[in-house]
Design an enzyme around this catalytic site. Structure first.
Site, PDB file in Angstrom:
ATOM      1  N   GLN A  49       0.813  -1.206  -0.044  1.00 29.71           N
ATOM      2  CA  GLN A  49      -0.050   0.005  -0.040  1.00 29.71           C
ATOM      3  C   GLN A  49       0.713   1.236  -0.243  1.00 29.71           C
ATOM      4  O   GLN A  49       1.952   1.341   0.354  1.00 29.71           O
ATOM      5  CB  GLN A  49      -0.770   0.016   1.057  1.00 29.71           C
ATOM      6  N   HIS A  80      -9.853   3.435  18.929  1.00 31.27           N
ATOM      7  CA  HIS A  80      -9.393   2.361  19.366  1.00 31.27           C
ATOM      8  C   HIS A  80     -10.048   1.835  20.792  1.00 31.27           C
ATOM      9  O   HIS A  80      -9.878   0.641  20.973  1.00 31.27           O
ATOM     10  CB  HIS A  80      -7.514   2.622  19.692  1.00 31.27           C
ATOM     11  N   GLU A 104      -0.293   0.589  13.627  1.00 35.52           N
ATOM     12  CA  GLU A 104       0.194   1.846  14.405  1.00 35.52           C
ATOM     13  C   GLU A 104       0.145   1.451  16.036  1.00 35.52           C
ATOM     14  O   GLU A 104       1.178   2.063  16.720  1.00 35.52           O
ATOM     15  CB  GLU A 104      -1.127   2.661  14.652  1.00 35.52           C
ATOM     16  N   ASP A 124       0.484  -8.228  11.549  1.00 41.47           N
ATOM     17  CA  ASP A 124       0.084  -7.257  10.311  1.00 41.47           C
ATOM     18  C   ASP A 124       1.030  -7.628   9.447  1.00 41.47           C
ATOM     19  O   ASP A 124       2.129  -8.140   9.449  1.00 41.47           O
ATOM     20  CB  ASP A 124       0.481  -5.690  10.964  1.00 41.47           C
ATOM     21  N   ASP A 156       0.532 -12.240   6.657  1.00 38.12           N
ATOM     22  CA  ASP A 156      -0.961 -12.070   6.250  1.00 38.12           C
ATOM     23  C   ASP A 156      -1.647 -12.833   7.420  1.00 38.12           C
ATOM     24  O   ASP A 156      -1.482 -13.932   7.690  1.00 38.12           O
ATOM     25  CB  ASP A 156      -0.957 -12.787   5.006  1.00 38.12           C
ATOM     26  N   GLY A 157      -2.706 -12.238   8.039  1.00 42.57           N
ATOM     27  CA  GLY A 157      -3.434 -12.542   8.956  1.00 42.57           C
ATOM     28  C   GLY A 157      -4.313 -13.755   8.681  1.00 42.57           C
ATOM     29  O   GLY A 157      -4.240 -14.583   9.525  1.00 42.57           O
ATOM     30  N   ASP A 174      -8.148  -5.351  13.285  1.00 36.38           N
ATOM     31  CA  ASP A 174      -8.245  -3.886  12.972  1.00 36.38           C
ATOM     32  C   ASP A 174      -7.405  -3.765  11.683  1.00 36.38           C
ATOM     33  O   ASP A 174      -6.375  -3.472  11.604  1.00 36.38           O
ATOM     34  CB  ASP A 174      -7.370  -3.375  14.064  1.00 36.38           C
TER      35      ASP A 174
HETATM   36  N1  SAM Z   1      -8.269   2.139  11.689  1.00 35.58           N
HETATM   37  C1  SAM Z   1      -8.222   1.737  10.605  1.00 35.58           C
HETATM   38  C2  SAM Z   1      -9.261   1.974   9.566  1.00 35.58           C
HETATM   39  O1  SAM Z   1      -9.721   2.950   9.636  1.00 35.58           O
HETATM   40  O2  SAM Z   1      -9.300   1.388   8.441  1.00 35.58           O
HETATM   41  C3  SAM Z   1      -7.369   0.300  10.502  1.00 35.58           C
HETATM   42  C4  SAM Z   1      -6.104   0.762  11.002  1.00 35.58           C
HETATM   43  S1  SAM Z   1      -4.664  -0.439  10.838  1.00 35.58           S
HETATM   44  C5  SAM Z   1      -3.498   0.731  10.174  1.00 35.58           C
HETATM   45  C6  SAM Z   1      -4.804  -1.251   9.365  1.00 35.58           C
HETATM   46  C7  SAM Z   1      -3.831  -2.393   9.124  1.00 35.58           C
HETATM   47  O3  SAM Z   1      -4.287  -3.476   8.711  1.00 35.58           O
HETATM   48  C8  SAM Z   1      -2.717  -1.802   8.486  1.00 35.58           C
HETATM   49  O4  SAM Z   1      -1.495  -1.551   9.282  1.00 35.58           O
HETATM   50  C9  SAM Z   1      -2.363  -3.148   7.319  1.00 35.58           C
HETATM   51  O5  SAM Z   1      -1.062  -3.117   6.885  1.00 35.58           O
HETATM   52  C10 SAM Z   1      -2.960  -4.103   8.068  1.00 35.58           C
HETATM   53  N2  SAM Z   1      -3.513  -5.282   7.127  1.00 35.58           N
HETATM   54  C11 SAM Z   1      -4.156  -5.118   5.945  1.00 35.58           C
HETATM   55  N3  SAM Z   1      -4.278  -6.463   5.570  1.00 35.58           N
HETATM   56  C12 SAM Z   1      -3.980  -7.346   6.253  1.00 35.58           C
HETATM   57  C13 SAM Z   1      -3.829  -8.698   6.283  1.00 35.58           C
HETATM   58  N4  SAM Z   1      -4.437  -9.314   5.401  1.00 35.58           N
HETATM   59  N5  SAM Z   1      -3.093  -9.165   7.330  1.00 35.58           N
HETATM   60  C14 SAM Z   1      -2.647  -8.647   8.411  1.00 35.58           C
HETATM   61  N6  SAM Z   1      -2.556  -7.035   8.363  1.00 35.58           N
HETATM   62  C15 SAM Z   1      -3.361  -6.341   7.374  1.00 35.58           C
END
Ligand code: SAM
Length: 305
Positions: A49, A80, A104, A124, A156-157, A174
């Site tokens: 991204q 949060h 974050e 993450d 990857d989650g 999140d």
């Molecule tokens: N508050 C937020 C919003 O409004 O969308 C979400 C915040 S947080 C920064 C989102 C995180 O999800 C990012 O750090 C991103 O890298 C992570 N993310 C996205 N896809 C993911 C996946 N498949 N596995 C793990 N983390 C993931």
């Protein structure tokens, strides 16, 4: 259609998310929010991204992913605390917590406030988001990454949940929005929620942020219905987040405990016995969150069985 394409239609390219002295943030396909910008601290294209960390006069430091504000220093506690505490407080003794996303470190920070927690694993996908947050968003994580109960995994989650043998009391999702993010898409599906269900203990609870039900009703309903197919107890709630320009929705899927059954006094008692100090969430806030506006058809918590 994804937000990125809408931005192109509107004459914006991702490169131009920061236009002159403002962040132009899509709130929906047709609504934009223009936020005054002080400085751009970081701009990087990661494997997954576009990452920007910016300073906004009204909101302080903010993480922006693919042109969308993820959280800001000034109002991140509303998001949060609302994401983490209703699920954590509903569980009588959350010891093992899994956070997927949350780069974050602020979700980790809130989960670790509960002194019942023995380990909080945060997974993450994007190492760049985590490392840049550690360096530039210190008021967000407030040292949570250094807590000895915290374990950060870059993966990857979806892959993590498929292969882990561990069981959790609480799983917090999140992730970037269901309608805006490529890497998070598969983590808003019934198949994924089924895996989450399997990795929760018999009285486990899951919570996910689910974007805006007002602007993206169809996507939201799809996410909600997927959770309904898997969990016996569902509770949806939403909270106004100033820097998002909308009320952000959250959905709890629970195996045993109903978040709506707690009284304000019980919430306060659990917060106090666990040593949790908050700026937004309280017993009375919990009760308020559990009461949705009338236009959401599915009022209250409900069981699917
Ligand atoms: N508050 C937020 C919003 O409004 O969308 C979400 C915040 S947080 C920064 C989102 C995180 O999800 C990012 O750090 C991103 O890298 C992570 N993310 C996205 N896809 C993911 C996946 N498949 N596995 C793990 N983390 C993931």
């Amino acid at each position: 259609m994804k937000l990125k394409r809408v931005m192109l239609h509107a004459g914006f390219d991702m490169q131009y998310t920061l236009v002159g002295l403002a962040v132009v943030q899509p709130v929906s396909y047709d609504t934009y929010m223009i936020i005054k910008l002080r400085t751009v601290l970081v701009r990087k294209r990661s494997k997954y991204q576009n990452i920007e960390i910016v300073e906004l006069p009204e909101y302080g430091r903010a993480l922006v992913l693919d042109g969308l504000v993820q959280s800001t220093e000034i109002d991140e506690h509303i998001y949060h605390e609302s994401l983490v505490h209703p699920a954590m407080i509903t569980h009588p003794e959350p010891r093992d917590v899994l956070i997927i996303g949350g780069g974050e470190g602020a979700t980790l920070r809130e989960a670790l406030k509960h002194n019942t927690v023995q380990e909080a694993v945060m997974v993450d996908i994007d190492e760049d988001v985590v490392n840049l947050s550690k360096e530039y968003l210190k008021n967000h994580h407030q040292g949570a990454f250094n807590d000895k109960r915290a374990k950060v995994i870059i993966e990857d989650g979806k892959k993590f949940i498929e292969k882990t043998d561990k069981k959790f009391d609480i799983i917090i999702l999140d992730l970037t929005d269901p309608y805006a993010s490529e890497p998070a898409q598969d983590l808003y599906t019934e198949q994924f929620y089924q895996k989450v269900y399997e990795k929760l203990r018999d009285d486990g609870i899951m919570v996910t942020q689910a974007g805006s039900s007002f602007y993206y009703e169809q996507t939201y309903e799809k996410v909600l219905n997927s959770i309904k197919k898997v969990f016996p107890i569902i509770k949806e709630y939403n909270v106004w987040i100033p820097s998002f320009g909308y009320a952000c929705n959250f959905i709890i899927g629970s195996k045993k405990y109903n978040p709506e059954k707690l009284t304000a006094e019980e919430v306060e008692q659990r917060l106090s016995s666990r040593g949790v100090k908050t700026k937004f969430y309280s017993g009375r806030t919990h009760i308020a969150l559990m009461n949705l506006p009338v236009y959401r058809k599915s009022l209250g918590a409900y069981t699917t069985s």
